[in-house]
Design an enzyme around this catalytic site. Structure first.
Site, PDB file in Angstrom:
ATOM      1  N   SER A 253      -3.920   0.246  14.428  1.00 14.24           N
ATOM      2  CA  SER A 253      -4.691   1.482  14.629  1.00 14.24           C
ATOM      3  C   SER A 253      -4.941   1.672  16.114  1.00 14.24           C
ATOM      4  O   SER A 253      -5.123   0.694  16.859  1.00 14.24           O
ATOM      5  CB  SER A 253      -6.038   1.410  13.893  1.00 14.24           C
ATOM      6  OG  SER A 253      -6.877   2.509  14.270  1.00 14.24           O
TER       7      SER A 253
ATOM      8  N   GLY B  88      -0.569   8.263   1.095  1.00 15.80           N
ATOM      9  CA  GLY B  88      -0.658   8.321   2.544  1.00 15.80           C
ATOM     10  C   GLY B  88       0.575   7.847   3.286  1.00 15.80           C
ATOM     11  O   GLY B  88       1.712   8.166   2.940  1.00 15.80           O
ATOM     12  N   ILE B  89       0.342   7.054   4.339  1.00 17.81           N
ATOM     13  CA  ILE B  89       1.421   6.593   5.209  1.00 17.81           C
ATOM     14  C   ILE B  89       2.415   5.732   4.441  1.00 17.81           C
ATOM     15  O   ILE B  89       3.631   5.846   4.638  1.00 17.81           O
ATOM     16  CB  ILE B  89       0.842   5.823   6.411  1.00 17.81           C
ATOM     17  CG1 ILE B  89       0.042   6.773   7.314  1.00 17.81           C
ATOM     18  CG2 ILE B  89       1.947   5.136   7.211  1.00 17.81           C
ATOM     19  CD1 ILE B  89      -0.784   6.071   8.376  1.00 17.81           C
ATOM     20  N   GLY B  90       1.931   4.858   3.565  1.00 17.82           N
ATOM     21  CA  GLY B  90       2.826   4.006   2.803  1.00 17.82           C
ATOM     22  C   GLY B  90       3.751   4.800   1.908  1.00 17.82           C
ATOM     23  O   GLY B  90       4.964   4.536   1.840  1.00 17.82           O
TER      24      GLY B  90
ATOM     25  N   TYR C  15     -14.002  -2.476  11.447  1.00 15.79           N
ATOM     26  CA  TYR C  15     -12.635  -2.017  11.154  1.00 15.79           C
ATOM     27  C   TYR C  15     -11.733  -2.197  12.369  1.00 15.79           C
ATOM     28  O   TYR C  15     -10.624  -2.742  12.266  1.00 15.79           O
ATOM     29  CB  TYR C  15     -12.677  -0.546  10.737  1.00 15.79           C
ATOM     30  CG  TYR C  15     -11.319   0.109  10.633  1.00 15.79           C
ATOM     31  CD1 TYR C  15     -10.499  -0.113   9.537  1.00 15.79           C
ATOM     32  CD2 TYR C  15     -10.857   0.957  11.646  1.00 15.79           C
ATOM     33  CE1 TYR C  15      -9.249   0.483   9.441  1.00 15.79           C
ATOM     34  CE2 TYR C  15      -9.614   1.564  11.553  1.00 15.79           C
ATOM     35  CZ  TYR C  15      -8.815   1.322  10.459  1.00 15.79           C
ATOM     36  OH  TYR C  15      -7.578   1.917  10.367  1.00 15.79           O
TER      37      TYR C  15
ATOM     38  N   GLY D  99       0.821  -1.206   0.000  1.00 13.33           N
ATOM     39  CA  GLY D  99       0.000   0.000   0.000  1.00 13.33           C
ATOM     40  C   GLY D  99       0.852   1.251   0.000  1.00 13.33           C
ATOM     41  O   GLY D  99       0.611   2.184   0.775  1.00 13.33           O
ATOM     42  N   GLY D 100       1.838   1.286  -0.895  1.00 18.56           N
ATOM     43  CA  GLY D 100       2.808   2.379  -0.881  1.00 18.56           C
ATOM     44  C   GLY D 100       2.520   3.503  -1.850  1.00 18.56           C
ATOM     45  O   GLY D 100       3.413   4.313  -2.127  1.00 18.56           O
ATOM     46  N   THR D 101       1.299   3.579  -2.367  1.00 17.44           N
ATOM     47  CA  THR D 101       1.021   4.583  -3.400  1.00 17.44           C
ATOM     48  C   THR D 101       0.581   5.927  -2.843  1.00 17.44           C
ATOM     49  O   THR D 101       0.724   6.947  -3.504  1.00 17.44           O
ATOM     50  CB  THR D 101      -0.056   4.081  -4.378  1.00 17.44           C
ATOM     51  OG1 THR D 101      -1.268   3.810  -3.647  1.00 17.44           O
ATOM     52  CG2 THR D 101       0.396   2.806  -5.079  1.00 17.44           C
TER      53      THR D 101
END
Length: 249
Positions: A137, A17-19, A150, A13-15
Site C-alpha cells: 500500500s 476488487g483487485i484480486g 494497517y 483474495g481473488g473474489t
C-alpha cells in the site's frame, strides 16, 4: 497469443476488487487461474463469473493448516505455479487511541502472517523463475491519520518484498510489489462508515489525489500483469506505487 499462455497462477483474495480484476486479466492473457477466499458464497459467485476453468479454493490465510490444504490441492490440480499474487488483506482504520488488541492482532494475522506463510508453503510448488507479486500500500510510506496499524502491516510487506527477493533470487524467483492508493473496491464499504460518510471520504480523496480521482481495480491488475510477465524480467525487490501521484506530488 496471450502473455501468460501455459502459465499457472494463484491469486489470494481473488473474489472481489483487485484480486478479482487480476484474475480477469490473467485469464484474458491465457493463464490457468486459482483464486482463494474465505467467504464460500463470494468464492462460488466469483468462480462462476470467471469461468469453469478457474479453481476456487476456500482458504483462511491466518490458518496454516488451511494454507497446507490449499497448497496440496493446488499441486494436485496444476502441478506447479508460475505466478503468485499475494493479494488478500484487510483494513481496519481507527485512531491510535481506539485500536483494540483484537483489531491489531487481526490485521497482523491477515496482512502479514498470512502472506508470509503462504509464500513459505508455496515454495515447493513454485516453478523455476516464478514471479511473485505482493499487494502492499502507498500508506506504508505516508503518515495518514487512523491508518497506523494497517500501514504498519503494509510497511512490513514492503520490507518482506525486498528480503524475499534477495533470498529467492538464487532460485530464479523474482519478487516485487504493487503499492496502490485508494481504489474503488468492495472493501470501501467495510470501513464501518455510513453511505454519507463514505461519500464524503471519496470526495475528500479526490481533492487530495493530484489526478483528481481514486483508482480502479483493473488499473492495479495491469501493473500486476506487467510484473508477472517478461517485461519486468530485470526487476526484483521493487515497489510500484499506483496512487494518482498522492504520495509523490
Amino acid at each position: 497469443m496471450g502473455k501468460l499462455n501455459d502459465k499457472n497462477a494463484l491469486i489470494t483474495g481473488g473474489t472481489t476488487g483487485i484480486g478479482y480484476a487480476t484474475a480477469e486479466v490473467f485469464l484474458a492473457q491465457g493463464a490457468r487461474v486459482a483464486i482463494t477466499g474465505q467467504n464460500a458464497d463470494r468464492l462460488t459467485a466469483a468462480a462462476e463469473l470467471l469461468g469453469d476453468d478457474v479453481l476456487a479454493l476456500r482458504t483462511d490465510q491466518t490458518d496454516l493448516n488451511q494454507i497446507d490444504q490449499m497448497v496440496s490441492r493446488l499441486g494436485d490440480a496444476f502441478g506447479s505455479i508460475d505466478n503468485l499474487f499475494l493479494n488478500a488483506g484487510i483494513t481496519l482504520p481507527a485512531p491510535v487511541e481506539e485500536v483494540t488488541e483484537d483489531q491489531f492482532d487481526h490485521l497482523y494475522q491477515t496482512n502479514l502472517k498470512g502472506p508470509f506463510f503462504t509464500l513459505q508453503k508455496m515454495l515447493p510448488v513454485l516453478s523455476d523463475e516464478a514471479r511473485v507479486v505482493i499487494n502492499a500500500s502507498n500508506l506504508a510510506g505516508m503518515g495518514v491519520p487512523t491508518t497506523g496499524a494497517y500501514a504498519a502491516t503494509k510497511g512490513a510487506l514492503v520490507s518482506l518484498t525486498r528480503v524475499f527477493a534477495a533470498e529467492l533470487l538464487p532460485k530464479g524467483i523474482r519478487v516485487n510489489a504493487v503499492a496502490p492508493g485508494p481504489v474503488a473496491t468492495p472493501s470501501m464499504s467495510k470501513l464501518g462508515m455510513s453511505d454519507d460518510q463514505l461519500q464524503g471520504l471519496m470526495e475528500q480523496l479526490t481533492t487530495t489525489i493530484p489526478m483528481g480521482r481514486i483508482g480502479q481495480p483493473d488499473e492495479i491488475a495491469k501493473a500486476v500483469l506487467f510484473l508477472a510477465t517478461d517485461g519486468a524480467d530485470f526487476m526484483t525487490g521493487e515497489i510500484i506505487t499506483l496512487d494518482g501521484g498522492w504520495s509523490s506530488l
